[in-house]
Each structure stands twice: as C-alpha cells, then as structure tokens.
Motif scaffolding. Structure first.
Motif: not given
Length: 432
Positions: A74-99
C-alpha cells in the motif's frame, strides 16, 4: 471563442481512485462461517493459484503497490479535490496488514464495503462492483493474499478535508448509490456472455472509469458505461455504449479480444490508464475469459450518453484556419507513421481515419497523445510495442490544436475543432 456549459464533473473523495482495486483484507486461519475447513496442501495450492488469477483480474497490484515498493504494502497516494487518500497495506502482516482477518471479514469488505471492525469503507475501494463477486472467488483471493510475504509497514491515514473525513457521511452515499448483491446470471444469455458480464461488472469494475460521476461522487447510473472524464487524471474513458466513441457493436470479436489482451488491434491501440490495466491485469487473463469479456462488451446496448465535460469551442472561421495549419503539421510530423490518408499501418501504427476515439466530443485523449506521446502496454504477445513521441516541446498550443483539429476533421472524420486553450489546460496535466 465561447464556453460551452455542459457538465461540471465533480469527483468526490470516493471516486478519486477510479482504479482502486481489491482491498482491505486480512488474514486469519482457514475459516469459513466460523468453522474449520480441512484442506490438503494440493487443494490449498490450487486455491492460491486461483486467487492469484482473480487478483490479477481485479488489478489489485495497481493501487496497492507503490512503484519500487513492496508488493501489496500500500501507500499509493490518490489525490482528490477533497484531500488525499492512501491505499492500505493488504499483506498478511498481523500488525499493519490484514493478518488477523478471517475469510468472513474479507468477504464482508468485498460484499458490503465494511472493514473488519464494521466501519464503512470509502468507495475509492470499489465495493460497489466487488459486491457482485461470489463467495468462492472472494475466498480464493483471500487465500492468495494470505500467501504473499507480510510487510510490516503501517497504512498511512487519509488526509481528507472536513467534512469528508467523517465516515458516517457515507451512510447517505451508500443509500443512494450502493446495492449489495452477488452477480446473478441472465438465463437468457450464454454461459460465455454471463462470464464476461461477471468479470466486467464485478472484479474488472470497468464502470468506475467508463461511467460519469455526479456532484455527490456517485455514478450516473442512467448513463452506465457511457463514458466520462477520469477525475484528476485528465484522461477520458470513452463510452462503451456508443459507436461514436468506443462502442464495440461493429467490431469483430477478434479485434476486441486483441485490444484487451495485447493493447493493440487492427482497430486501434490503448494508451494512458487503459494501457496500465492491460499491462497489469488483462494480459494475464485466459483466452476464454478475454473472449467472454469481448462477447459481453460487444452486446452492451446503446444508452443515454454521459453528460459532456466542460468544452471550449472555436469559431467556425478560426477552426478553418486551424484545419489548414494542421494539414502541414500532420504532413511534416505524423504522415510517416499514420499515412497521408490516415489509415496508418495497424496494428503497429493505428489508423486515425474513421477512428472513434479521435472523433469523440471530448478531445482530451488525442490532445494528450500529441503533447505527451506514449506507448501501448508491453505484453507477452506484444513485448516491444511501437510508441508515439511527445510533441509538447516542439509544438505550440496553437500548433497542437491545429494538428488535432486536422485529424478530427479529415478523411471523413466528424470531430470538431480544438481550442488552443484546451491544449494549454492539458499541457500541465499529470502524466499518470
């Protein structure tokens, strides 16, 4: 020159990621409906292989992998007229991903647009399309994502302006624009057609680009697949419902399949965001699935056209002057590849004569191609595609307007003249 007030395209936070693919999942044990499922290593390997294929069909990697970064971190910035969205970590990491997600959690995200904790997901994640995905396919994608290396990198929080950072606002949006439910085959259609519809409307989420967005950031469902400007990318996704644009009703199935699989065909080539889709996703699809998608696309019925974006018009006299100037610029710079008669040398150099993408009401794409050049995607079937050089440094705004006007109005094409102001507006547009 007069300004033609047609449609003010407003992209909401939710749409800024017109290509935001599969995501916010998580791992967990091999559970389904809360009960343990026994699976042999061979069965699990087959399930993971199927999930990898389906993740390709959904183009998950496009949004969840930063160029040069770890896969699906994840971490890809998606610029929008209302701010920036960042795509999430979807690896199976227990702490920061989808583990720590179960199959049920994952399916809930896909099917209902709700996270593991029940919170509402922004529609940049295309759950409005993924709700059509079957439970079996969701479980396969889940198994694949569980198999990739975990990456211990936190997902960056969105940076959205008030009130768009208030997730409870999504309740109203969902009421208006989200209908939960898996894909239901049409019993009057063939198995192949239904497979194509499932892929186009579900995992492929093609409507997110090829359908216009209203002021609330929701799709204009009355004009589904009728085309629209992709927010903040300044590329136009042409109508799939009209033969005046990219409607495919008069295309041979082989030409449609070739375009999807390789990025080039005897009828044209893909550039811009669609080239990335072919490179990341479609080239890996089986011939059977590509043919199914082509079968479905060819039968999309004519519908109301999308509201047109803001367009600048030239006077008839000035348009005539541009046309004359463009003829010389074309002869000097373009005819070697695209031929004096505009027929080109397909598939390497696509034809410009009778090319719907050249004649569309929106001139965004041909202007960007002249300014920035580009390549069709490099695919296994076409590893070394011929490209077009950029002319932004060698041609002025008026000269670009002139040559685009010429190709839009010559050889029987029925496009309209292009304003130098349109060129100026797009000259500084982002290349991605």
């Amino acid at each position: 020159m007069k300004r033609k007030s047609l449609f003010a395209l407003s992209a909401v936070v939710v749409v800024a990621a017109a290509a935001l693919v599969p995501v916010l999942w998580s791992g967990g044990d091999n559970l389904h409906n809360g009960s343990a499922m026994a699976a042999t290593p061979a069965d699990q390997a087959e399930l993971i292989k199927k999930g990898e294929y389906l993740a390709r069909a959904g183009d998950c990697i496009a949004c969840h992998t930063v160029r040069g970064g770890k896969q699906f971190a994840g971490g890809l910035p998606m610029a929008t007229p209302f701010g920036t969205m960042f795509t999430p970590n979807i690896t199976p990491d227990d702490q920061y991903g989808i583990g720590k997600w179960t199959q049920d959690d994952f399916y809930r995200a896909m099917h209902t647009g709700r996270s593991k904790d029940g919170s509402l997901l922004y529609p940049g994640f295309p759950f409005t399309s993924y709700t059509k995905v079957t439970r079996a396919d969701s479980d396969a994608i889940y198994a694949f994502l569980r198999s990739v290396p975990p990456v211990n990198v936190p997902s960056r929080p969105h940076e959205l302006k008030f009130p768009f950072n208030q997730r409870n606002m999504l309740i109203g949006w969902r009421t208006l624009f989200f209908r939960e439910g898996e894909f239901k085959p049409d019993p009057t259609k063939s198995v192949e057609w239904n497979r194509g519809a499932y892929l186009i409307e579900g995992l492929g989420h093609c409507g997110m680009c090829h359908t216009s967005i209203n002021a609330m950031g929701g799709p204009v469902n009355s004009a589904a697949f009728a085309g629209g400007l992709i927010p903040l990318q300044n590329w136009y996704a042409p109508s799939l419902t009209s033969n005046r644009e990219a409607g495919l009703g008069d295309w041979d199935l082989k030409d449609i399949a070739d375009l999807l699989k390789t990025g080039v065909s005897n009828r044209g080539a893909v550039f811009g965001p669609m080239a990335e889709v072919v490179h990341n996703s479609l080239q890996y699809m089986s011939d059977e699935d590509i043919n199914a998608m082509a079968t479905y696309l060819k039968t999309i019925p004519q519908k109301s056209e999308a509201p047109e974006p803001l367009q600048l018009e030239t006077s008839e006299k000035f348009g005539g002057e541009l046309l004359k100037q463009g003829a010389k610029i074309y002869a000097d710079n373009c005819a070697k590849c695209h031929a004096e008669n505009g027929l080109g040398m397909p598939p390497s150099f696509p034809p410009l004569a009778n090319n719907q993408s050249i004649q569309m009401p929106s001139a965004v794409n041909p202007i960007r191609m002249v300014l920035n050049g580009g390549y069709p995607p490099s695919t296994e079937a076409n590893p070394h595609p011929y490209g077009m050089p950029p002319f932004a440094q060698s041609l002025s705004n008026t000269e670009v307007a002139a040559v685009v006007t010429y190709i839009r109005m010559s050889w029987g094409n029925h496009g309209t003249a292009v304003s130098p102001q349109q060129v100026s507006d797009l000259r500084s547009a982002p290349l991605d």
